[in-house]
Enzyme design. Structure first.
Site, PDB file in Angstrom:
ATOM      1  N   LYS A  89      28.365  23.641  31.364  1.00  0.00           N
ATOM      2  CA  LYS A  89      27.480  22.593  30.855  1.00  0.00           C
ATOM      3  C   LYS A  89      28.210  21.723  29.842  1.00  0.00           C
ATOM      4  O   LYS A  89      28.960  22.223  29.004  1.00  0.00           O
ATOM      5  CB  LYS A  89      26.248  23.253  30.217  1.00  0.00           C
ATOM      6  CG  LYS A  89      25.171  22.283  29.745  1.00  0.00           C
ATOM      7  CD  LYS A  89      23.974  23.055  29.184  1.00  0.00           C
ATOM      8  CE  LYS A  89      22.875  22.113  28.721  1.00  0.00           C
ATOM      9  NZ  LYS A  89      21.704  22.860  28.196  1.00  0.00           N
ATOM     10  N   SER A 164      17.595  21.087  30.299  1.00  0.00           N
ATOM     11  CA  SER A 164      18.723  20.194  30.094  1.00  0.00           C
ATOM     12  C   SER A 164      19.980  20.596  30.855  1.00  0.00           C
ATOM     13  O   SER A 164      20.941  19.829  30.923  1.00  0.00           O
ATOM     14  CB  SER A 164      19.050  20.119  28.599  1.00  0.00           C
ATOM     15  OG  SER A 164      19.442  21.385  28.094  1.00  0.00           O
ATOM     16  N   SER A 188      15.636  25.051  29.450  1.00  0.00           N
ATOM     17  CA  SER A 188      16.790  24.285  29.916  1.00  0.00           C
ATOM     18  C   SER A 188      17.679  24.998  30.923  1.00  0.00           C
ATOM     19  O   SER A 188      18.472  24.358  31.608  1.00  0.00           O
ATOM     20  CB  SER A 188      17.641  23.835  28.723  1.00  0.00           C
ATOM     21  OG  SER A 188      16.940  22.887  27.955  1.00  0.00           O
TER      22      SER A 188
END
Length: 481
Positions: A89, A164, A188
């Site tokens: 990420k 996210s 997320s």
């Protein structure tokens, strides 16, 4: 079963989880260079459509794969992810790569050391292919930003990939890496896992280091809600990666001693497909375990408490980070972006920051939250001692772009209807494993969460593997316009 190197097609390798890939690497049927090259080719094919990878390190990955192959031939290849291509990420620092949080003002903001979790993955021999997209400041549950743009769901590009960790979820779903890592303070990891049909594990409070994660979570109440963990193709892979990044290995416990409480209510929206899947899971487990349908303590309060904790300073710290040296003007930014498209901040973030200012709790209310959490923690510690909860992740499979945002950030406070499934594990700092177990009538994945207390991670993985073998599990998205 792949029996020989010549039987391996590019597509079949991309479907393998880490455990199966490692068997081929260790037997010499596949080299790390083969694996890295096939994943890079896959990324180059799907990324123009999905937009999951936002920064690549293909040249470095190819060189690392060559060195891994040489080391393995010499009997020196060590590490639980040795020679395995992974993704990360964007919010995690990787030496020599940018960490931007999707903000235009941080474009090209190169880091010179690794996040602690990245350091641990590298120490086990993982090869990082690149970094994946997030919303700005990881603040929203849909992945779009002014710097890198929108990530699409690889099963249907008209639909959300969640957030996210949306880029990471889409990356693994599309077959762009063997495994990845995300973070979760408000669904997320779990939103992208559910929407994209991958396995995701949100660790419990304080179980994994956030050092080198951006933005760093300073507030103690928000810290308890944060969990960092794997996004994977299988439960066993998620268990492996979690064991690598966690401060401590999960305790050994016997699943047969646990009661499974499967969510059942009419008080919150839930699709017929998800309701049916919950019923099927309940009936499946009832044959060999103690399974029940009952209300879950402290569930109804979770979304409101989550919202207040995320608004603890009225969003001011996030706003300052978003705007840097510029004046903090969320409302002006919102209308500038919506009407002209020329704002520096995506309208998702500016509206969320404005909302946080409205939900800011008073000092008295903050004290009440502390007291409520203390009593709830104690009660849930006892309730979950030998119990696993099965919850939906969201009321439906991945909807069209923008719908999740409207449902969670409406001034009508509809988050109270749509967020409790997600907020429960965050508010109470609990570990949660999301597994793709079914599909809706449009063929979109549906995941369910398994939740228990901290210290019960192993039984979550045990039950997860059982359900994964009985129901659908991971299926790579074919990706088409």
């Amino acid at each position: 079963m792949i029996k020989a190197k010549e039987d391996l097609g590019a597509m079949s390798l991309l479907d393998l989880d880490v455990h199966d890939l490692l068997k081929l690497l260790e037997s010499g049927q596949v080299s790390s260079s083969d694996a890295v090259e096939q994943y890079i080719q896959r990324i180059e094919k799907v990324n123009p459509i999905v937009n999951c990878l936002v920064e690549e390190r293909f040249a470095a990955a190819r060189e690392e794969a060559i060195q891994a192959d040489i080391a393995r031939e010499e009997g020196k290849g060590k590490g639980r992810l040795f020679g395995v291509p992974i993704s990360v990420k964007e919010s995690f620092d990787v030496e020599g790569m940018a960490t931007t949080g999707g903000l235009l003002r941080r474009k090209g903001f190169i880091q010179y050391e690794d996040a602690e979790v990245v350091e641990r993955l590298k120490a086990e021999g993982a090869i990082i292919l690149g970094k994946t997209n997030t919303p700005e400041l990881c603040f929203c549950q849909e992945t779009d930003n002014k710097l890198y743009g929108r990530t699409n769901n690889p099963h249907d590009v008209t639909r959300t990939a969640g957030g996210s960790s949306g880029g990471e979820g889409a990356m693994i779903a599309a077959g762009g890496a063997a495994i990845g890592i995300g973070s979760d303070i408000g669904g997320s990891i779990r939103f992208p896992s559910h929407f994209n049909g991958v396995v995701g594990f949100k660790s419990g409070k304080g179980k994994v280091s956030q050092k080198g994660s951006y933005p760093f979570v300073e507030d103690s109440l928000q810290q308890r809600m944060l969990g960092i963990g794997p996004i994977a193709k299988s439960v066993r892979d998620a268990e492996l990666l979690y064991d690598i990044i966690a401060y401590e290995s999960p305790l050994a416990k016997e699943l047969k001693r646990f009661t499974v409480t499967v969510f059942r209510t009419t008080d919150y929206p839930l699709s017929a497909n998800t309701t049916r899947l919950l019923n099927e899971v309940y009936l499946s487990l009832q044959e060999e375990m103690t399974a029940e349908r009952e209300s879950i303590p402290f569930f109804d309060e979770a979304a409101q408490i989550w919202q207040e904790i995320m608004s603890i300073d009225g969003g001011l710290s996030n706003a300052r980070e978003a705007y840097g040296d510029a004046p903090v003007t969320p409302i002006r930014s919102y209308f500038t972006e919506k009407t002209r498209g020329t704002g520096e901040i995506h309208h998702y973030l500016s509206w969320a920051l404005f909302g946080a200012s409205l939900f800011r709790p008073s000092p008295k209310r903050i004290q009440q939250i502390h007291e409520f959490l203390a009593s709830g923690d104690a009660a849930l510690e006892e309730y979950l001692e030998n119990r696993i909860i099965v919850l939906p992740v969201y009321h439906c499979a991945a909807p069209q772009h923008g719908i999740v945002y409207k449902e969670l950030f409406s001034i009508r406070k509809t988050f109270k209807k749509y967020l409790p499934y997600i907020a429960f594990a965050n508010t109470w700092g609990l570990p949660s494993l999301t597994i793709p177990l079914g599909k809706d009538t449009d063929g979109m994945p549906i995941g369910l969460q398994l939740i228990s207390k901290n210290g019960n991670e192993e039984v979550l993985f045990s039950l997860g593997k059982k359900l994964e073998s009985r129901f659908q599990g991971y299926e790579r998205a074919m990706v088409h316009m």
